[in-house]
Every structure is written in structure tokens, then in C-alpha cells.
Design a protein around this motif. Structure first.
Motif, PDB file in Angstrom:
ATOM      1  N   MET A   1       0.844  -1.201   0.000  1.00 33.64           N
ATOM      2  CA  MET A   1       0.000   0.000   0.000  1.00 33.64           C
ATOM      3  C   MET A   1       0.876   1.245   0.000  1.00 33.64           C
ATOM      4  N   ASN A   2       0.545   2.198  -0.825  1.00 37.91           N
ATOM      5  CA  ASN A   2       1.300   3.442  -0.881  1.00 37.91           C
ATOM      6  C   ASN A   2       1.158   4.207   0.419  1.00 37.91           C
ATOM      7  N   LEU A   3       2.221   4.961   0.762  1.00 38.99           N
ATOM      8  CA  LEU A   3       2.133   5.831   1.929  1.00 38.99           C
ATOM      9  C   LEU A   3       1.097   6.908   1.674  1.00 38.99           C
ATOM     10  N   VAL A   4       0.598   7.480   2.743  1.00 39.89           N
ATOM     11  CA  VAL A   4      -0.467   8.485   2.640  1.00 39.89           C
ATOM     12  C   VAL A   4       0.045   9.724   1.942  1.00 39.89           C
ATOM     13  N   LYS A   5      -0.715  10.190   0.970  1.00 39.34           N
ATOM     14  CA  LYS A   5      -0.433  11.485   0.345  1.00 39.34           C
ATOM     15  C   LYS A   5      -1.571  12.402   0.757  1.00 39.34           C
ATOM     16  N   ILE A   6      -1.223  13.475   1.483  1.00 33.76           N
ATOM     17  CA  ILE A   6      -2.299  14.278   2.048  1.00 33.76           C
ATOM     18  C   ILE A   6      -2.326  15.678   1.508  1.00 33.76           C
ATOM     19  N   PHE A   7      -3.387  16.354   1.957  1.00 32.89           N
ATOM     20  CA  PHE A   7      -3.585  17.770   1.715  1.00 32.89           C
ATOM     21  C   PHE A   7      -4.028  18.105   0.297  1.00 32.89           C
ATOM     22  N   ARG A   8      -5.119  17.531  -0.181  1.00 37.71           N
ATOM     23  CA  ARG A   8      -5.743  18.070  -1.391  1.00 37.71           C
ATOM     24  C   ARG A   8      -6.332  19.412  -0.989  1.00 37.71           C
ATOM     25  N   LEU A   9      -5.990  20.457  -1.722  1.00 33.50           N
ATOM     26  CA  LEU A   9      -6.298  21.802  -1.227  1.00 33.50           C
ATOM     27  C   LEU A   9      -7.542  22.411  -1.860  1.00 33.50           C
ATOM     28  N   THR A  10      -8.499  21.543  -2.211  1.00 35.38           N
ATOM     29  CA  THR A  10      -9.761  22.073  -2.703  1.00 35.38           C
ATOM     30  C   THR A  10     -10.395  22.987  -1.671  1.00 35.38           C
ATOM     31  N   LEU A  11     -10.381  22.529  -0.412  1.00 36.58           N
ATOM     32  CA  LEU A  11     -10.953  23.330   0.669  1.00 36.58           C
ATOM     33  C   LEU A  11     -10.167  24.617   0.846  1.00 36.58           C
ATOM     34  N   ALA A  12      -8.839  24.509   0.751  1.00 35.67           N
ATOM     35  CA  ALA A  12      -8.011  25.701   0.923  1.00 35.67           C
ATOM     36  C   ALA A  12      -8.313  26.732  -0.155  1.00 35.67           C
TER      37      ALA A  12
ATOM     38  N   TYR B   1      -4.983   7.119  10.779  1.00 31.54           N
ATOM     39  CA  TYR B   1      -6.361   6.790  10.421  1.00 31.54           C
ATOM     40  C   TYR B   1      -6.384   5.920   9.160  1.00 31.54           C
ATOM     41  N   ASN B   2      -5.556   6.267   8.190  1.00 28.56           N
ATOM     42  CA  ASN B   2      -5.463   5.496   6.958  1.00 28.56           C
ATOM     43  C   ASN B   2      -5.023   4.058   7.255  1.00 28.56           C
ATOM     44  N   ASP B   3      -4.031   3.919   8.149  1.00 28.51           N
ATOM     45  CA  ASP B   3      -3.526   2.583   8.501  1.00 28.51           C
ATOM     46  C   ASP B   3      -4.599   1.740   9.194  1.00 28.51           C
ATOM     47  N   GLN B   4      -5.426   2.405  10.016  1.00 29.91           N
ATOM     48  CA  GLN B   4      -6.512   1.689  10.695  1.00 29.91           C
ATOM     49  C   GLN B   4      -7.515   1.141   9.676  1.00 29.91           C
ATOM     50  N   LEU B   5      -7.860   1.964   8.709  1.00 29.50           N
ATOM     51  CA  LEU B   5      -8.796   1.521   7.667  1.00 29.50           C
ATOM     52  C   LEU B   5      -8.188   0.383   6.844  1.00 29.50           C
ATOM     53  N   ALA B   6      -6.903   0.517   6.526  1.00 29.70           N
ATOM     54  CA  ALA B   6      -6.228  -0.516   5.740  1.00 29.70           C
ATOM     55  C   ALA B   6      -6.175  -1.833   6.502  1.00 29.70           C
ATOM     56  N   ALA B   7      -5.973  -1.761   7.819  1.00 28.80           N
ATOM     57  CA  ALA B   7      -5.921  -2.977   8.638  1.00 28.80           C
ATOM     58  C   ALA B   7      -7.275  -3.678   8.661  1.00 28.80           C
ATOM     59  N   GLN B   8      -8.348  -2.877   8.741  1.00 28.02           N
ATOM     60  CA  GLN B   8      -9.695  -3.467   8.723  1.00 28.02           C
ATOM     61  C   GLN B   8      -9.969  -4.151   7.386  1.00 28.02           C
ATOM     62  N   LEU B   9      -9.554  -3.492   6.307  1.00 28.35           N
ATOM     63  CA  LEU B   9      -9.753  -4.079   4.986  1.00 28.35           C
ATOM     64  C   LEU B   9      -8.962  -5.373   4.831  1.00 28.35           C
ATOM     65  N   LYS B  10      -7.723  -5.360   5.328  1.00 27.89           N
ATOM     66  CA  LYS B  10      -6.884  -6.554   5.237  1.00 27.89           C
ATOM     67  C   LYS B  10      -7.509  -7.713   6.000  1.00 27.89           C
TER      68      LYS B  10
ATOM     69  N   LYS C   1       2.121  17.323  -0.906  1.00 25.20           N
ATOM     70  CA  LYS C   1       1.485  16.748  -2.092  1.00 25.20           C
ATOM     71  C   LYS C   1      -0.002  16.594  -1.872  1.00 25.20           C
ATOM     72  N   SER C   2      -0.741  16.671  -2.970  1.00 27.87           N
ATOM     73  CA  SER C   2      -2.194  16.621  -2.865  1.00 27.87           C
ATOM     74  C   SER C   2      -2.719  15.212  -3.070  1.00 27.87           C
ATOM     75  N   GLY C   3      -3.944  14.973  -2.503  1.00 32.73           N
ATOM     76  CA  GLY C   3      -4.635  13.734  -2.769  1.00 32.73           C
ATOM     77  C   GLY C   3      -4.376  12.638  -1.770  1.00 32.73           C
ATOM     78  N   PRO C   4      -5.323  12.303  -0.914  1.00 25.90           N
ATOM     79  CA  PRO C   4      -5.127  11.196   0.010  1.00 25.90           C
ATOM     80  C   PRO C   4      -5.178   9.869  -0.712  1.00 25.90           C
ATOM     81  N   ALA C   5      -4.241   8.984  -0.392  1.00 25.82           N
ATOM     82  CA  ALA C   5      -4.249   7.672  -1.025  1.00 25.82           C
ATOM     83  C   ALA C   5      -5.394   6.846  -0.478  1.00 25.82           C
ATOM     84  N   SER C   6      -5.959   6.005  -1.342  1.00 30.47           N
ATOM     85  CA  SER C   6      -7.015   5.110  -0.893  1.00 30.47           C
ATOM     86  C   SER C   6      -6.441   4.095   0.072  1.00 30.47           C
TER      87      SER C   6
END
Length: 213
Positions: A1-12, A59-68, A188-193
Motif C-alpha cells: 500500500m502506498n504511503l499516505v499522500k495528504i492535503f488536497r487543497l480544494t478546501l483551501a 487513520y489510513n492505517d486503521q482503515l487498511a488494517a480493517q480491509l486486510k 502533495k495533494s490527494g489522500p491515497a485510498s
């Protein structure tokens, strides 16, 4: 799984470019002065950015663990089905395949909702930092006589295509917040799934859930 890419700045962009700093009557009589700032650059320098990134990754890791966990359970049942299907009656075989289909659909639904939840978490974590940034942009603009301030962030669709360097107030905003401007890479923008492609149950059409990169 790719590391988290955060901060899509649509809100900003929505907060910092839609009618930022409407001119007062006193400003309207003064010469028009336009400034700009790179929102992504300023956010990357703020102390809050590391905390936000850390919380979002957790938070991303928690979701990934549940999916796994869900996927592992599904794969175990698939293997069990494959081993025993030859000795199953048609009724039992059909019931087992329906159950596997239901589990597959459940995993796909979890994947979709996890992506939405991650984006909502991102926006919630970002809001205090964006509010602080907006407040300090207002202060810097008022103190330096800027009538309007635009976002020059190249991470999305920049609203400023050309401007003189002395119109850039990014470092002034950082100094206003007590931050020494540095050379950190822009966020970088865009949170990884958090989800990977859901597994496919035997006896069903192979439908893949798209993952965002």
C-alpha cells in the motif's frame, strides 16, 4: 500500500480565493495593490502540518488494517470452498457461492466508504490550520496595504498566471505566525485510498473496484 499522500487543497482554495479580502472604503480610495501567496507552501511550513499528516496516516492505517482483515477472512473461505466444492451438493454449493458473493460486496462497499471517510477526516484536520492561515493572510494584507490576495498554488489550478515577485506575501504570512520560512517540500495533494482491489468470489462476475492513486 502506498504511503499516505495528504492535503488536497480544494478546501483551501475555496477558503482563500473566493472573494478574499474585500476592499474597505478607505482602500477603495487608495491605489489598487494585489498580492498572492502559495497556500500549499505556507501550509507545509506550519507546525500543524506534521501533526495532521501523522493523524491522517494513523487513520489510513486503521482503515487498511480493517480491509486486510476482511480480505483475509474472505480468502480463507474461498480456499475452503475450493477444497470442498467437489464433495458439496448443488444446494450447498450454491448457498456457499452466494455467501462468498455477499462477503465480496461487503468488502467493496467498505472500500468505497473508507475512501470517503478518509477525505472527510482530512478536511476536519485541515480546517483549524486553514482558519489560522486565513486570519494571518488578512493581517498581513491589511498591514501591507494589499487590496486583494490570490492563491498561486501550482498544486491545483492556479488563479494567478503571472505576477512580480514583490507581490508574494507567503513569507510575510509565515513570519506573522512566528515561522521562519524554510525550504520544505510543498505538501502533495490527494489522500491515497486505504483499500486495495477487492478479491473476487468464485462463481461470480469479476468486477474490480478502482483505487485512487
Amino acid at each position: 500500500m502506498n504511503l499516505v499522500k495528504i492535503f488536497r487543497l480544494t478546501l483551501a482554495a475555496a477558503l482563500l480565493t473566493a472573494g478574499t479580502l474585500a476592499a474597505t472604503s478607505a482602500q477603495a480610495q487608495a491605489p489598487l495593490k494585489i498580492g498572492y501567496t502559495d497556500v500549499q507552501y505556507v501550509l507545509s511550513q506550519m507546525t500543524e502540518s506534521k501533526q495532521i499528516e501523522s493523524e491522517l496516516k494513523t487513520y489510513n492505517d486503521q482503515l487498511a488494517a480493517q480491509l486486510k482483515s476482511k480480505s483475509s477472512e474472505f480468502e480463507t473461505k474461498v480456499k475452503d470452498y475450493q477444497q470442498k466444492s467437489g464433495t458439496m451438493t448443488e444446494v450447498v454449493k450454491a448457498d456457499t457461492e452466494k455467501e462468498l458473493q455477499r462477503l465480496q460486496q461487503s468488502i467493496q462497499e467498505f472500500q468505497r466508504t473508507a475512501e470517503q471517510s478518509l477525505q472527510q477526516k482530512q478536511q476536519t484536520l485541515l480546517k483549524p490550520a486553514l482558519d489560522k492561515l486565513q486570519k494571518n493572510i488578512d493581517l498581513v494584507a491589511d498591514e501591507n496595504g494589499f487590496t486583494y490576495v490570490f492563491n498561486s498554488d501550482g498544486g491545483g489550478s492556479p488563479l494567478l498566471l503571472h505576477a512580480p515577485k514583490d507581490g508574494d506575501i507567503s513569507d510575510l504570512v509565515l513570519k506573522k505566525m512566528g515561522i521562519t520560512p524554510g525550504a520544505q517540500a510543498p505538501i502533495k495533494s490527494g489522500p491515497a485510498s486505504p483499500a486495495t482491489t477487492a478479491p473476487v468470489a468464485p462463481g461470480v462476475n469479476k468486477t474490480k473496484t478502482k483505487t485512487k492513486k
